[in-house]
Every structure is written in structure tokens, then in C-alpha cells.
Design a protein around this motif. Structure first.
Motif, mmCIF file in Angstrom:
data_model
loop_
_atom_site.group_PDB
_atom_site.id
_atom_site.type_symbol
_atom_site.label_atom_id
_atom_site.label_comp_id
_atom_site.label_asym_id
_atom_site.label_seq_id
_atom_site.Cartn_x
_atom_site.Cartn_y
_atom_site.Cartn_z
ATOM 1 N N ILE A 287 0.857 -1.186 0.000
ATOM 2 C CA ILE A 287 0.000 0.000 0.000
ATOM 3 C C ILE A 287 0.892 1.234 0.000
ATOM 4 C CG2 ILE A 287 -1.783 1.249 1.252
ATOM 5 C CD1 ILE A 287 -2.870 -1.398 2.193
ATOM 6 N N GLY A 288 0.976 1.863 -1.152
ATOM 7 C CA GLY A 288 1.836 3.018 -1.360
ATOM 8 C C GLY A 288 1.990 3.239 -2.852
ATOM 9 N N GLY A 289 2.589 4.335 -3.197
ATOM 10 C CA GLY A 289 2.715 4.696 -4.603
ATOM 11 C C GLY A 289 1.966 5.977 -4.857
ATOM 12 N N SER A 290 2.710 7.015 -5.154
ATOM 13 C CA SER A 290 2.140 8.349 -5.345
ATOM 14 C C SER A 290 2.782 8.990 -6.568
ATOM 15 C CB SER A 290 2.389 9.201 -4.098
ATOM 16 O OG SER A 290 3.774 9.235 -3.777
ATOM 17 N N HIS B 200 -3.165 -11.638 3.075
ATOM 18 C CA HIS B 200 -2.533 -12.219 4.252
ATOM 19 C C HIS B 200 -1.737 -11.176 5.033
ATOM 20 C CE1 HIS B 200 -2.944 -16.086 1.806
ATOM 21 N NE2 HIS B 200 -3.722 -16.220 2.852
ATOM 22 N N SER B 201 -1.143 -10.240 4.324
ATOM 23 C CA SER B 201 -0.445 -9.145 5.001
ATOM 24 C C SER B 201 -0.416 -7.918 4.107
ATOM 25 C CB SER B 201 0.976 -9.549 5.411
ATOM 26 O OG SER B 201 1.792 -9.768 4.289
ATOM 27 N N LEU B 202 -0.290 -6.765 4.748
ATOM 28 C CA LEU B 202 -0.221 -5.484 4.063
ATOM 29 C C LEU B 202 1.113 -4.825 4.379
ATOM 30 C CD1 LEU B 202 -3.741 -4.050 5.104
ATOM 31 C CD2 LEU B 202 -3.205 -5.644 3.236
ATOM 32 N N VAL B 203 1.846 -4.466 3.343
ATOM 33 C CA VAL B 203 3.096 -3.708 3.512
ATOM 34 C C VAL B 203 2.746 -2.253 3.247
ATOM 35 C CG1 VAL B 203 5.463 -3.407 2.736
ATOM 36 C CG2 VAL B 203 4.442 -5.698 2.764
ATOM 37 N N ILE B 204 2.703 -1.456 4.295
ATOM 38 C CA ILE B 204 2.170 -0.103 4.198
ATOM 39 C C ILE B 204 3.286 0.927 4.348
ATOM 40 C CG2 ILE B 204 0.463 1.514 5.119
ATOM 41 C CD1 ILE B 204 -0.961 -0.880 6.391
ATOM 42 N N GLY B 205 3.450 1.787 3.359
ATOM 43 C CA GLY B 205 4.393 2.892 3.516
ATOM 44 C C GLY B 205 5.312 3.185 2.355
ATOM 45 N N PRO B 206 5.858 2.175 1.653
ATOM 46 C CA PRO B 206 6.782 2.504 0.556
ATOM 47 C C PRO B 206 6.115 3.358 -0.517
ATOM 48 C CG PRO B 206 6.998 0.200 1.166
ATOM 49 C CD PRO B 206 5.796 0.722 1.895
ATOM 50 N N ILE C 185 -0.345 3.867 -13.708
ATOM 51 C CA ILE C 185 0.175 3.517 -15.033
ATOM 52 C C ILE C 185 1.678 3.259 -15.004
ATOM 53 C CG2 ILE C 185 0.457 4.284 -17.416
ATOM 54 C CD1 ILE C 185 -2.395 3.396 -16.614
ATOM 55 N N PRO C 186 2.478 4.126 -14.373
ATOM 56 C CA PRO C 186 3.905 3.800 -14.285
ATOM 57 C C PRO C 186 4.172 2.452 -13.624
ATOM 58 C CG PRO C 186 3.553 6.087 -13.685
ATOM 59 C CD PRO C 186 2.198 5.468 -13.820
ATOM 60 N N ILE C 187 3.474 2.154 -12.519
ATOM 61 C CA ILE C 187 3.707 0.893 -11.820
ATOM 62 C C ILE C 187 3.276 -0.290 -12.671
ATOM 63 C CG2 ILE C 187 3.065 -0.484 -9.803
ATOM 64 C CD1 ILE C 187 2.885 2.137 -8.205
ATOM 65 N N LYS C 188 2.138 -0.178 -13.363
ATOM 66 C CA LYS C 188 1.687 -1.249 -14.244
ATOM 67 C C LYS C 188 2.712 -1.536 -15.341
ATOM 68 C CE LYS C 188 -3.353 -0.559 -13.824
ATOM 69 N NZ LYS C 188 -3.876 -1.923 -13.706
ATOM 70 N N SER C 189 3.423 -0.505 -15.764
ATOM 71 C CA SER C 189 4.379 -0.677 -16.861
ATOM 72 C C SER C 189 5.666 -1.368 -16.425
ATOM 73 C CB SER C 189 4.718 0.684 -17.486
ATOM 74 O OG SER C 189 5.499 1.473 -16.605
ATOM 75 N N GLY D 270 8.564 3.577 -7.558
ATOM 76 C CA GLY D 270 9.450 2.415 -7.504
ATOM 77 C C GLY D 270 9.339 1.634 -6.209
ATOM 78 N N ALA D 271 9.222 2.330 -5.070
ATOM 79 C CA ALA D 271 9.250 1.677 -3.762
ATOM 80 C C ALA D 271 8.157 0.628 -3.573
ATOM 81 C CB ALA D 271 9.188 2.737 -2.656
ATOM 82 N N PRO D 272 6.883 0.951 -3.866
ATOM 83 C CA PRO D 272 5.852 -0.081 -3.685
ATOM 84 C C PRO D 272 6.036 -1.266 -4.630
ATOM 85 C CG PRO D 272 4.933 1.840 -4.794
ATOM 86 C CD PRO D 272 6.287 2.232 -4.309
ATOM 87 N N TYR D 273 6.561 -0.993 -5.819
ATOM 88 C CA TYR D 273 6.830 -2.082 -6.752
ATOM 89 C C TYR D 273 7.922 -2.997 -6.208
ATOM 90 C CZ TYR D 273 8.798 -4.647 -10.636
ATOM 91 O OH TYR D 273 9.303 -5.652 -11.426
ATOM 92 N N TYR D 274 8.998 -2.416 -5.672
ATOM 93 C CA TYR D 274 10.076 -3.231 -5.108
ATOM 94 C C TYR D 274 9.559 -4.129 -3.986
ATOM 95 C CZ TYR D 274 13.682 -0.445 -7.533
ATOM 96 O OH TYR D 274 14.474 0.167 -8.470
ATOM 97 N N ALA D 275 8.711 -3.579 -3.120
ATOM 98 C CA ALA D 275 8.169 -4.368 -2.017
ATOM 99 C C ALA D 275 7.300 -5.509 -2.541
ATOM 100 C CB ALA D 275 7.367 -3.475 -1.072
ATOM 101 N N ALA D 276 6.444 -5.201 -3.517
ATOM 102 C CA ALA D 276 5.522 -6.205 -4.042
ATOM 103 C C ALA D 276 6.249 -7.304 -4.809
ATOM 104 C CB ALA D 276 4.483 -5.531 -4.938
ATOM 105 N N ILE D 277 7.156 -6.919 -5.708
ATOM 106 C CA ILE D 277 7.842 -7.926 -6.513
ATOM 107 C C ILE D 277 8.762 -8.781 -5.646
ATOM 108 C CG2 ILE D 277 9.869 -6.560 -7.189
ATOM 109 C CD1 ILE D 277 7.802 -8.855 -9.505
#
Length: 321
Positions: free
Chosen positions: A29-32, A103-109, A64-68, A37-44
Motif C-alpha cells: 500500500i503506497g505509490g504516489s 494475508h499481510s499489508l506492507v504499508i508505507g513505501p 500507469i507507471p507501476i503497471k508498466s 518504484g518503492a511499492p513495486y520493489y516491495a511487491a515484486i
């Protein structure tokens, strides 16, 4: 059959009978507008670390940037930016409904520090019962005076894990009027060598004692203090992760850690093991992947190269027999 070493109670077997999602549905949960980049790094990282599904909840400007970046993450533009207050109730309802299955939420990146974000976090903290890893801007939000987030964390402390760096630790200590001092890693009192990668440590004094005091202020929440050695405590026991990582501190390594802790804390909970063990595994795998990538890339090291080695780092703790 797989034989696993000290993390055998956490790491699930590679079993063809398991269904999609059973190894972990993790949400970042993040991305503004400023940070994608940060939320993508956490998710991947949660996917590369063994999870099945990764979701990212971000603002419309970040979607759109994150989807790409990759087709592997499921992206929902449910977060808001200041000026979109009229959509707040609808946004919160979508977020709460969608994250119920996680199962879990990574909140902040990449979350951002807008006032509207604090309102969203308050409802998420109160109404979502998944494991919640707080990093980066989420730690900034909870450290602000006159916020309601700290009280919720204290009431539901078993659901939260905090992963602060030195600056974020200073803010949290200041919130509770506790004086900060720099860690002296050489003076840490080792109680038991559980493994070559980590050791149980005393938490009665010194920097580990400071982290334990902060944990107890938050009703024994798990804290993963990032540094030369990661210090992990719930105010009752403490551990230091000693395995060497990379010598180059490229940005994004903390996002990897938060993503892996999001996954491995769920694995621990699923196996009815203390979530602090999942935090240790997350720290060890992050550092081992960073070391593998650093040995190959040297000065060229960047976070995507570390992510490429997460699978090998995890698998090094699993041997085929």
C-alpha cells in the motif's frame, strides 16, 4: 522431499497440491505521483521470495507507471491525494473490501505524507485484521503528534510490525520523549548463537534495550531496526542479524526487506510460529541476496539486481534430499 535447516518451520514445501494464493497474497500500500518504484520493489520482492500473488494499492497518478514495470503485480488505484477529499468514503470502502483477502499489508513505501493519507490509514488500521508491516511514510504518519494511529497500534499490536531506519527510530522515540543514542554493535550482549546468520541478544541495556523500550511503549509490537546489524525485538526477546549484506547502500533495499517480512511473517503465522521468526528470515534473505548481487555487480549494484537473487538466497536454506 525437502529438508530445511533453521527456518524449516517457516518455509513451505514446494508441493503440487497447494493452490494459488496459499503461499501468500501480499499487498503493498503506497505509490504516489512522486514515488512509484518503492511499492513495486516491495511487491515484486514478495513474489520473488516465494509468494503467489502481489497487489499494489496506489494513487491514480502512480498506477500507469507501476503497471508498466511488470505484468506480475495487480495494481489498484484506490489511494487518494490531497484535493480528492470528496472521494474519501468511496476510496476507503474499496480499499477495505479489497484488502480483506490479503494475508499481510506492507504499508508505507512510496505512500506520501498528505493529510488525506492519514485518514485512510486510520480506517485501514481499525478495520483490517491482516498482518501490517509499517515502513517509510507510514512510520512518518504514526510519529506525528496528535494522531490516532499510535493508539490503534497499541490496541492491536499483534497485527503490526515496524521496520524503521535510524531517522524513523528517532521520530518514534521523540514521540514518546525517549532520548536516542547511536547503536554500538560491538557491545551487543550475545546470549545464544542460534545460527551463523543471527544470534539471540540481551535487551536489558544498550541499543537493543532502547529498541525493546520502544517496543513496550507500543504494547510489545515487533520492531525490526535496520542498520549495520538488524536488531529485532518484541520487547521480550531480541535478536541481531549478523550476516553480511552489500557494502553499497543503493536505495530500495528497505523496500525489499518490508516485502519479504510481509510474506514471511504470514508464513510464520500460518505455521503457528512466532512472527518474529519470519522477520529474521526476511532480514537474512535480504542481506544474502544483496551480498550475492554485490559480488557480481560491485559499484554497479542497484536494487533490481538484488531482487534477481532473492530466489537463490531463499533456496540456499532449502536442500533437496
Amino acid at each position: 522431499m525437502f529438508q530445511q535447516n533453521s527456518f524449516s518451520k517457516i518455509i513451505p514445501l514446494l508441493d503440487k497440491t497447494r493452490h494459488k494464493g496459499q503461499n501468500g497474497k501480499i499487498a503493498s500500500i503506497g505509490g504516489s505521483f512522486e514515488y512509484t518504484g518503492a511499492p513495486y520493489y516491495a511487491a515484486i520482492s514478495s513474489l520473488k521470495g516465494g509468494g503467489d500473488l502481489a497487489y499494489i494499492y496506489c494513487t491514480k497518478s502512480a498506477a500507469i507507471p507501476i503497471k508498466s514495470y511488470s505484468p506480475e503485480c495487480i495494481v489498484y488505484p484506490y489511494l487518494l491525494e490531497d484535493g480528492e477529499e470528496q472521494q474519501l468514503e468511496n476510496s476507503i470502502n474499496k480499499l477495505l473490501s479489497s484488502t480483506q483477502i490479503m494475508h499481510s499489508l506492507v504499508i508505507g513505501p512510496g505512500l506520501g505524507r498528505g493529510q488525506i493519507t492519514s485518514k485512510i490509514l486510520e480506517e485501514l488500521f481499525k478495520q483490517n485484521n491482516s498482518i501490517k508491516i509499517l515502513d517509510a511514510d507510514a512510520l512518518w504518519h504514526i510519529s506525528q503528534k496528535q494522531n490516532k494511529l499510535i493508539k490503534i497500534i497499541q490496541e492491536k499490536s499483534n497485527q503490526f510490525i515496524l521496520t524503521p531506519n535510524a531517522m524513523e527510530i528517532k521520530r518514534l522515540l521523540e514521540y514518546f520523549d525517549i532520548e536516542y543514542f547511536k547503536p554500538d554493535y560491538d557491545s551487543i550482549n550475545v546470549l545464544n548463537d542460534q545460527d551463523v546468520n543471527y544470534k539471540q541478544i540481551g535487551i536489558d541495556n544498550g541499543y537493543p534495550g532502547l529498541m525493546a523500550e520502544l517496543s513496550r511503549k507500543l504494547n510489545n509490537v515487533i520492531i525490526v531496526s535496520k542498520g549495520q546489524n538488524d536488531i529485532i525485538t518484541n520487547g521480550k526477546v531480541g535478536y541481531a542479524v549478523y550476516i553480511e549484506g552489500s557494502k553499497k547502500r543503493c536505495g530500495g533495499q528497505g523496500d525489499i526487506l518490508s516485502g519479504l517480512i510481509g510474506l514471511y511473517s504470514y508464513w510464520s503465522q500460518d505455521q503457528k510460529v512466532d512472527k518474529i521468526d519470519g522477520c529474521i528470515l526476511g532480514s537474512v534473505v535480504t542481506r544474502k541476496a544483496a551480498k550475492m548481487a554485490s559480488n557480481k555487480e560491485h559499484y554497479s549494484l542497484t536494487t533490481p539486481k538484488i531482487i534477481d537473487h532473492i530466489g537463490d538466497a531463499l533456496y540456499s536454506f532449502v536442500s533437496d534430499q
